[in-house]
Design a protein around this motif. Structure first.
Motif, PDB file in Angstrom:
ATOM      1  N   LEU A  95       0.821  -1.194   0.000  1.00  0.00           N
ATOM      2  CA  LEU A  95       0.000   0.000   0.000  1.00  0.00           C
ATOM      3  C   LEU A  95       0.865   1.257   0.000  1.00  0.00           C
ATOM      4  O   LEU A  95       0.600   2.207  -0.742  1.00  0.00           O
ATOM      5  N   GLU A  96       1.906   1.260   0.795  1.00  0.00           N
ATOM      6  CA  GLU A  96       2.806   2.413   0.840  1.00  0.00           C
ATOM      7  C   GLU A  96       3.398   2.685  -0.540  1.00  0.00           C
ATOM      8  O   GLU A  96       3.447   3.827  -0.999  1.00  0.00           O
ATOM      9  N   SER A  97       3.838   1.653  -1.213  1.00  0.00           N
ATOM     10  CA  SER A  97       4.413   1.797  -2.542  1.00  0.00           C
ATOM     11  C   SER A  97       3.386   2.374  -3.523  1.00  0.00           C
ATOM     12  O   SER A  97       3.700   3.282  -4.298  1.00  0.00           O
ATOM     13  N   LEU A  98       2.156   1.873  -3.480  1.00  0.00           N
ATOM     14  CA  LEU A  98       1.115   2.375  -4.368  1.00  0.00           C
ATOM     15  C   LEU A  98       0.806   3.843  -4.092  1.00  0.00           C
ATOM     16  O   LEU A  98       0.645   4.639  -5.019  1.00  0.00           O
ATOM     17  N   MET A  99       0.729   4.214  -2.831  1.00  0.00           N
ATOM     18  CA  MET A  99       0.384   5.593  -2.487  1.00  0.00           C
ATOM     19  C   MET A  99       1.499   6.568  -2.869  1.00  0.00           C
ATOM     20  O   MET A  99       1.225   7.693  -3.294  1.00  0.00           O
ATOM     21  N   ILE A 100       2.741   6.150  -2.732  1.00  0.00           N
ATOM     22  CA  ILE A 100       3.854   6.999  -3.163  1.00  0.00           C
ATOM     23  C   ILE A 100       3.759   7.243  -4.662  1.00  0.00           C
ATOM     24  O   ILE A 100       3.888   8.381  -5.136  1.00  0.00           O
ATOM     25  N   GLN A 101       3.502   6.179  -5.427  1.00  0.00           N
ATOM     26  CA  GLN A 101       3.391   6.319  -6.876  1.00  0.00           C
ATOM     27  C   GLN A 101       2.174   7.162  -7.257  1.00  0.00           C
ATOM     28  O   GLN A 101       2.224   7.946  -8.214  1.00  0.00           O
ATOM     29  N   TYR A 102       1.086   7.029  -6.498  1.00  0.00           N
ATOM     30  CA  TYR A 102      -0.106   7.838  -6.747  1.00  0.00           C
ATOM     31  C   TYR A 102       0.234   9.324  -6.600  1.00  0.00           C
ATOM     32  O   TYR A 102      -0.084  10.141  -7.465  1.00  0.00           O
ATOM     33  N   CYS A 103       0.880   9.682  -5.526  1.00  0.00           N
ATOM     34  CA  CYS A 103       1.224  11.084  -5.264  1.00  0.00           C
ATOM     35  C   CYS A 103       2.146  11.650  -6.335  1.00  0.00           C
ATOM     36  O   CYS A 103       2.082  12.846  -6.656  1.00  0.00           O
TER      37      CYS A 103
END
Length: 86
Positions: A71-79
């Motif tokens: 989830l952390e990886s996905l949210m970083i990429q989202y931002c």
């Protein structure tokens, strides 16, 4: 779980892309203003890349890897899809 998170992110990013390209929403009509603001700031190339990342994440969402890290990886990429206006 991760399957639901990835599904929600896919729908969210679909709406951002749809607004950016077609001016239409499919899933989150009640959040039109927020999504319009995001669509104005999103880098379209990064959005398309992120959608491919989400497709891959969906295939691995049931894997027993640490879901917090996923989830952390996905949210970083989202931002990283959004430009910062100064």
């Amino acid at each position: 779980g991760m399957v639901e998170v990835v599904n929600a992110l896919q729908k969210w990013t679909y709406d951002i892309a749809s607004l950016k390209l077609l001016g239409k929403l499919r899933y989150h009509v009640s959040l039109t203003q927020s999504l319009q603001a995001l669509a104005k700031r999103v880098d379209l190339g990064k959005l398309m890349d992120f959608q491919r990342v989400l497709d891959q994440a969906r295939r691995h969402a049931r894997h027993p890897l640490n879901p917090d890290l996923q989830l952390e990886s996905l949210m970083i990429q989202y931002c990283q899809m959004f430009t910062v206006k100064t």
